[in-house]
Design an enzyme around this catalytic site. Sequence first.
Site, PDB file in Angstrom:
ATOM      1  N   GLU A 140       2.573  -5.536   5.592  1.00  0.00           N
ATOM      2  CA  GLU A 140       2.861  -4.389   4.710  1.00  0.00           C
ATOM      3  C   GLU A 140       1.835  -3.275   4.906  1.00  0.00           C
ATOM      4  O   GLU A 140       2.169  -2.093   4.851  1.00  0.00           O
ATOM      5  CB  GLU A 140       2.895  -4.841   3.241  1.00  0.00           C
ATOM      6  CG  GLU A 140       3.894  -5.953   2.924  1.00  0.00           C
ATOM      7  CD  GLU A 140       5.317  -5.664   3.403  1.00  0.00           C
ATOM      8  OE1 GLU A 140       5.706  -4.486   3.511  1.00  0.00           O
ATOM      9  OE2 GLU A 140       6.031  -6.642   3.696  1.00  0.00           O
ATOM     10  N   HIS A 143       2.826  -1.065   7.589  1.00  0.00           N
ATOM     11  CA  HIS A 143       3.844  -0.074   7.208  1.00  0.00           C
ATOM     12  C   HIS A 143       3.202   1.208   6.671  1.00  0.00           C
ATOM     13  O   HIS A 143       3.721   2.298   6.880  1.00  0.00           O
ATOM     14  CB  HIS A 143       4.775  -0.642   6.127  1.00  0.00           C
ATOM     15  CG  HIS A 143       5.911  -1.460   6.661  1.00  0.00           C
ATOM     16  ND1 HIS A 143       6.833  -0.968   7.558  1.00  0.00           N
ATOM     17  CD2 HIS A 143       6.286  -2.747   6.421  1.00  0.00           C
ATOM     18  CE1 HIS A 143       7.717  -1.917   7.841  1.00  0.00           C
ATOM     19  NE2 HIS A 143       7.415  -3.009   7.171  1.00  0.00           N
TER      20      HIS A 143
HETATM   21 ZN    ZN Z   1       8.373  -4.815   7.268  1.00  0.00          ZN
END
Ligand code: ZN
Length: 157
Positions: A140, A143
């Site tokens: 994450e 991201h």
């Molecule tokens: Zn992802």
Amino acid sequence: MLSIAIYGEQVLNQVAQPVTVFDSELQTLADEMLNTMQQAHGVGIAAPQVHRSLQMFIMASNPNSRYPDAPLMAPQVVINPQILQTSEAQVWGEEGCLSLPQERCQVARFESIEVRYQDLSGEWCQEWLSGFVARIFQHEFDHLQGITLRERTAKST
Ligand SMILES: [Zn+2]
């Protein structure tokens, strides 16, 4: 349910902006992200994946059809995260991504990481994470830097 950005959409390759206001709107976004993640059977979701370029994600490891061996944890909202230090050891593991449906890739991640982040009330938390939860955090966190599994696997090969 919020619509999920699919690989190729520009928001997934942008560096997300820091969160500066901790208000009820942020709480609502977190609730909507959690719902969206659960309906899609994910174990994590980052704000850019729902078209919001903000430094915020949810990690919520739980055993489900996509990850039957995942440990159970209460969903944690992570805001403005930093990785302070990492183990030397990296481990390979299979990952999927809600923005890359149908794809599973082998990715090397640090086995454990020390992290610092804010919660929904703006309080700073600092802790060591390891194993699958550390893997979700690193996925994450990527991201928020505009990095998806595609860029990550291109880098490590
Ligand atoms: Zn992802």
